[in-house]
Design an enzyme around this catalytic site. Structure first.
Site, PDB file in Angstrom:
ATOM      1  N   HIS A 139      35.089  39.400  38.721  1.00 21.48           N
ATOM      2  CA  HIS A 139      35.442  39.362  37.305  1.00 21.48           C
ATOM      3  C   HIS A 139      36.184  38.087  36.914  1.00 21.48           C
ATOM      4  O   HIS A 139      36.262  37.749  35.737  1.00 21.48           O
ATOM      5  CB  HIS A 139      36.232  40.618  36.897  1.00 21.48           C
ATOM      6  CG  HIS A 139      37.652  40.681  37.378  1.00 21.48           C
ATOM      7  ND1 HIS A 139      38.054  41.487  38.424  1.00 21.48           N
ATOM      8  CD2 HIS A 139      38.767  40.079  36.936  1.00 21.48           C
ATOM      9  CE1 HIS A 139      39.355  41.366  38.600  1.00 21.48           C
ATOM     10  NE2 HIS A 139      39.816  40.514  37.703  1.00 21.48           N
ATOM     11  N   ASP A 169      33.563  43.645  43.611  1.00 20.13           N
ATOM     12  CA  ASP A 169      34.360  42.719  42.801  1.00 20.13           C
ATOM     13  C   ASP A 169      34.805  41.499  43.605  1.00 20.13           C
ATOM     14  O   ASP A 169      35.928  41.028  43.483  1.00 20.13           O
ATOM     15  CB  ASP A 169      35.581  43.417  42.189  1.00 20.13           C
ATOM     16  CG  ASP A 169      36.186  42.604  41.040  1.00 20.13           C
ATOM     17  OD1 ASP A 169      35.442  41.818  40.423  1.00 20.13           O
ATOM     18  OD2 ASP A 169      37.398  42.741  40.781  1.00 20.13           O
ATOM     19  N   SER A 250      44.523  38.237  39.757  1.00 20.46           N
ATOM     20  CA  SER A 250      43.186  38.598  40.204  1.00 20.46           C
ATOM     21  C   SER A 250      42.606  37.543  41.128  1.00 20.46           C
ATOM     22  O   SER A 250      42.555  36.363  40.783  1.00 20.46           O
ATOM     23  CB  SER A 250      42.249  38.748  39.003  1.00 20.46           C
ATOM     24  OG  SER A 250      42.537  39.897  38.276  1.00 20.46           O
TER      25      SER A 250
END
Length: 509
Positions: A139, A169, A250
């Site tokens: 992402h 992911d 992230s």
């Protein structure tokens, strides 16, 4: 007693400082609208395993921080600027319904991008080899037409996206450089709840930030990958930590006190969008397997049992199943088999509907998260020992895992079908629609994969593709015939939700 307190004092101080820093940053952000992070965030050789020996009680985190910070990078995601669509009646609604379930206006807002010289979002990444391979989240890189990597020393590079896997992911990038600092993967199977860890990344635009906490749970399935609708077969078995993680973390590193990589920070559980005590990381063993597949094959090799199933630990799922099937299943541990896919390896091995899977290779299976990582971290052709209950009696069988097409041999990008390569399926356009809008040809796009070639040129589910390379298309076979063995630039003529026609292109992968 005094000696013990003296040894524990550094940990207490770090915890207080970490908590205070988090509160302070949130208050600062709330009062300074110019400081913001636009990254998506939700609720020694190459890569090698290392030992999991922990530091002695009383050691602080300075050594781990000094090892980790130089290997953690900032990733800037640049996307093509588009203007907001006017609020108008989509001509497809009558035939297909609102593909966003009434969220069309929200999608319109999301399509507004940052100026071309400004990143649309930022996240983190971890250097995993001296020659410039970098692991991050899918992402973090999604939708990018340019990815900039900035090292902790502020040196900047334009990165190549090697590959992505929405199901875990995870993404893999490459920059052209040598002699870079990097982190070793640790064996994440050996981590323990209560173990001290550090989270290192770039939260809220604050570069090279280190926070400390403990592993608060293992094997967490939080439904985030399936919930985003981009992962067809998500694998969720997250490491849960209370080290402070915020937007921008992230893709950053979760490390033990030796500075060994045990996870890739991916998500938080929050009602505000900021840290509220729970962060989640992809385990290092799974992340390592994904990047190895991408480097070797260009795609992720994933094995499947070939079963449809019910998580017996999920009381809501069990209640719904009992209601719909008039069954009397009890909530407990294990995964209940409800059926089989075509060419199922599990069915070939003798498993039947109604069996309860309890172990894979002697690893206990308490819920679907356990099963997904135990099987999904293996490749087609691998054999696994499956223990299961049938009529209250435990049995064991050996299952040969297969891919989704029933194969047991690893495939490379060259082995993929045309639709797999470009990242979309196609359904025929009905004659009524063609007549109504004066179209002589067209197929409706389905299952458009995030980050695929079709997605990169702006195509999403339920757009109409009229022509490819100047040739009309009316079926998926037409698309495959035109692009099979084709190399070069592909031109796609398509219609969006508002009836506007575009012609855009990409290089055939």
């Amino acid at each position: 007693m005094k000696s013990t307190l003296k040894k524990l004092l550094p940990f207490a101080v770090v915890g207080v400082i970490s908590g205070a820093t988090t509160v302070g940053v949130q208050q600062y952000i709330a009062h300074d609208s110019n400081t913001q992070d636009q990254s998506y965030f939700t609720k020694a050789s190459d890569v090698s395993f290392v030992g999991m020996n922990t530091a002695a009680v009383g050691d602080d985190f300075v050594k781990a921080a000094k090892t980790t910070v130089p290997a953690v990078v900032t990733i800037k995601n640049y996307q093509t600027r588009t203007s907001s669509r006017a609020s108008e009646q989509d001509l497809f609604d009558y035939f297909f319904g609102d593909p966003f379930g009434g969220r069309g206006q929200q999608r319109q807002k999301q399509q507004q991008q940052a100026p071309d010289n400004m990143p649309s979002g930022m996240g983190s990444g971890v250097i995993i080899s001296a020659d410039g391979y970098i692991i991050s989240n899918n992402h973090v890189v999604a939708g990018a037409n340019k990815l900039e990597v900035v090292l902790s020393n502020k040196k900047s590079y334009i990165a190549t996206l090697v590959g992505t896997d929405p199901n875990t992911d995870i993404s893999l990038l490459k920059i052209e450089e040598k002699g870079l600092p990097f982190l070793n993967f640790a064996n994440s199977d050996n981590i323990d709840v209560g173990q001290w860890v550090l989270a290192v990344g770039n939260p809220l635009g604050l570069n090279s930030t280190v926070t400390a906490g403990i592993i608060s749970a293992k094997g967490r399935g939080i439904g985030i990958l399936a919930g985003q609708g981009k992962a067809a077969n998500p694998i969720e078995s997250f490491i849960q930590t209370d080290a402070a993680i915020n937007p921008g973390n992230s893709g950053g590193a979760l490390v033990n006190v030796n500075g060994d990589l045990i996870g890739i920070n991916s998500a938080i559980s929050s009602t505000t969008g900021y840290y509220q005590g729970y962060g989640f990381a992809v385990p290092a063993n799974l992340a390592r397997k994904v990047v190895e597949d991408i480097k070797k094959f260009g795609i992720v090799q994933r094995g499947f049992l070939g079963v449809s199933s019910l998580d017996l630990s999920n009381d809501q799922q069990v209640a719904l199943y009992n209601r719909d099937k008039k069954a009397n299943l009890k909530v407990g541990s294990g995964v209940y088999i409800t059926g089989f896919s075509e060419n199922s390896g599990a069915e070939d091995a003798g498993l039947k509907s109604g069996d309860i899977i309890t172990k894979v290779d002697q690893t206990p299976i308490t819920d679907f998260a356990d099963l997904s990582i135990s099987v999904g971290s293996k490749r087609p052709g691998d054999k696994v020992m499956v223990s299961y209950l049938r009529n209250g009696k435990e049995n064991t069988t050996t299952v040969t895992l297969k891919d989704q097409k029933g194969g047991t041999i690893a495939r490379s990008k060259a082995d993929l079908s045309v639709t797999e390569k470009i990242g979309a399926d196609f359904e025929p356009l009905n004659d009524k629609f063609k007549t109504e809008y004066g179209l002589n040809s067209g197929v409706v796009t389905k299952n458009v994969t995030e980050g695929s070639e079709m997605a990169k040129i702006g195509i999403v589910d339920d757009y109409i593709v009229i022509e490819i390379n100047g040739k009309p298309v009316n079926s998926q076979k037409d698309v495959e015939k035109i692009l099979e063995k084709y190399q070069g630039n592909v031109q796609v003529k398509f219609v969006d939700y508002s009836g506007r026609i575009y012609t855009k292109g990409f290089k055939m992968p």
